[in-house]
Design an enzyme around this catalytic site. Structure first.
Site, PDB file in Angstrom:
ATOM      1  N   ASN A  75       0.883  -1.189  -0.034  1.00 45.87           N
ATOM      2  CA  ASN A  75       0.017  -0.022   0.101  1.00 45.87           C
ATOM      3  C   ASN A  75       0.919   1.316   0.100  1.00 45.87           C
ATOM      4  OD1 ASN A  75      -1.791   1.919   0.597  1.00 45.87           O
ATOM      5  ND2 ASN A  75      -2.603   1.254   2.510  1.00 45.87           N
ATOM      6  N   PHE A  76       0.914   1.975  -1.037  1.00 45.38           N
ATOM      7  CA  PHE A  76       1.589   3.025  -1.117  1.00 45.38           C
ATOM      8  C   PHE A  76       1.368   4.293  -0.358  1.00 45.38           C
ATOM      9  CE2 PHE A  76       3.573   2.504  -5.871  1.00 45.38           C
ATOM     10  CZ  PHE A  76       3.927   1.286  -5.450  1.00 45.38           C
ATOM     11  N   LYS A  77       0.123   4.346   0.102  1.00 44.51           N
ATOM     12  CA  LYS A  77      -0.457   5.557   1.222  1.00 44.51           C
ATOM     13  C   LYS A  77      -0.395   6.626   0.308  1.00 44.51           C
ATOM     14  CE  LYS A  77      -0.403   2.847   5.354  1.00 44.51           C
ATOM     15  NZ  LYS A  77      -0.549   2.752   6.770  1.00 44.51           N
ATOM     16  N   HIS A  79      -9.882   0.413   5.285  1.00 44.54           N
ATOM     17  CA  HIS A  79      -8.533   0.622   5.974  1.00 44.54           C
ATOM     18  C   HIS A  79      -8.595   1.397   7.059  1.00 44.54           C
ATOM     19  CE1 HIS A  79      -4.129   1.765   6.342  1.00 44.54           C
ATOM     20  NE2 HIS A  79      -4.093   0.865   5.860  1.00 44.54           N
ATOM     21  N   GLU A 106      -5.110  -5.710  10.985  1.00 48.86           N
ATOM     22  CA  GLU A 106      -4.308  -4.635  11.140  1.00 48.86           C
ATOM     23  C   GLU A 106      -4.415  -4.074  12.458  1.00 48.86           C
ATOM     24  OE1 GLU A 106      -2.255  -3.358   7.199  1.00 48.86           O
ATOM     25  OE2 GLU A 106      -3.810  -2.011   7.677  1.00 48.86           O
ATOM     26  N   ILE A 139       0.398   0.049  13.175  1.00 50.03           N
ATOM     27  CA  ILE A 139       0.656   0.472  11.820  1.00 50.03           C
ATOM     28  C   ILE A 139       1.834   1.562  11.747  1.00 50.03           C
ATOM     29  CG2 ILE A 139      -0.447   1.756  10.030  1.00 50.03           C
ATOM     30  CD1 ILE A 139      -2.924   0.155  10.526  1.00 50.03           C
ATOM     31  N   GLY A 187       3.512  -2.776  10.772  1.00 49.74           N
ATOM     32  CA  GLY A 187       4.869  -3.098  11.129  1.00 49.74           C
ATOM     33  C   GLY A 187       5.721  -4.113  10.395  1.00 49.74           C
ATOM     34  N   ALA A 225       3.186  -0.997   4.021  1.00 48.04           N
ATOM     35  CA  ALA A 225       3.615   0.142   3.550  1.00 48.04           C
ATOM     36  C   ALA A 225       4.886   0.575   3.937  1.00 48.04           C
ATOM     37  CB  ALA A 225       2.313   1.163   3.679  1.00 48.04           C
ATOM     38  N   SER A 226       4.939   1.069   5.036  1.00 44.63           N
ATOM     39  CA  SER A 226       6.420   1.992   5.182  1.00 44.63           C
ATOM     40  C   SER A 226       7.631   1.103   4.901  1.00 44.63           C
ATOM     41  CB  SER A 226       6.453   2.434   6.573  1.00 44.63           C
ATOM     42  OG  SER A 226       5.970   1.511   7.558  1.00 44.63           O
TER      43      SER A 226
END
Ligand code: G3P
Length: 219
Positions: free
Chosen positions: A5-7, A89, A137, A142, A177, A198-199
């Site tokens: 997920n690029f957010k 989400h 999640e 997150i 995470g 994502a991150s």
């Protein structure tokens, strides 16, 4: 299955979204891993026409096409080339009746639905809608450095158990995470069929290296 997920991170603004999607595509091609990307909505069409791996929307609104200024209908993301969408989400929650309506609409359109849930119990409620995937999640994990599979393995185990008890066809993912191959292997060992992250990729210094580390090695 790895969903990235690029957010709305600055690292994926403009052409940078397509560049990251191309790296994901390249790693998928080299390793055989199933990698799906969720670019920012404004880049969805461009990314979908640039890469061969599946591209999903990050969200859609429970609106029919028409006079819906600023909303994004499931039909419009399909027309833009999306093969599926995240729903509910943690950063874009939806009321349950809207989730129900959207899962149904996605099914009708042939869009894959990945519905997020914050607890095993809410995942079980969502499972009654028979989406294609449920991603559990815990919101507090997150964007952090400790994977859900380490901080709260029980929520993954319990989600798999409850969801499969409601509808065994619904596949379970976990996220929050997740940073490396060890977390992915732990997710699979807990009964999940993949991860949503994502991150760990988007904010990595070297996204290709981060992705290569995530992909489980054969054998
Ligand atoms: O959609 C994935 C996400 O909410 C998890 O984010 O940064 O913890 O991998 P992150």
């Amino acid at each position: 299955m790895i969903i990235v997920n690029f957010k709305g991170y600055p690292e994926v603004e403009g052409a940078k979204a397509t560049a990251l999607a191309s790296i994901c595509e390249d790693v998928a091609r080299r390793t055989g891993a199933a990698i799906i990307v969720c670019p920012p909505m404004v880049e969805l069409s461009k990314v979908a026409s640039s890469v061969a791996i599946p591209v999903f929307a990050q969200h859609v609104d429970a609106k029919a096409p028409g006079s819906i200024t600023g909303y994004v209908s499931p039909q419009s993301v399909k027309a833009a080339g999306a093969k599926g969408t995240l729903l509910n989400h943690a950063e874009h929650r939806l009321p349950f009746p809207e989730i129900a309506s959207l899962v149904e609409t996605c099914r009708g359109l042939g869009l894959i639905s990945v519905v997020c849930a914050d607890t095993a119990e809410s995942a079980a409620t969502i499972a009654s809608l028979s989406p294609d995937y449920i991603a559990v999640e815990p919101p507090e994990l997150i964007g952090g450095d400790v994977s859900v599979t380490t901080a709260d393995p029980q929520v993954v185990r319990r989600t798999v158990e409850l969801v499969k008890g409601v509808d065994p066809k619904v596949r379970v993912l976990c996220g929050a995470g997740v940073k490396g191959g060890r977390d992915v292997r732990a997710a699979l060992a807990l009964g999940a069929e993949g991860v949503l992250l994502a991150s760990g990729v988007v904010k990595a210094k070297d996204a290709r290296a981060a992705l290569l580390d995530l992909v489980p090695s054969e054998g």
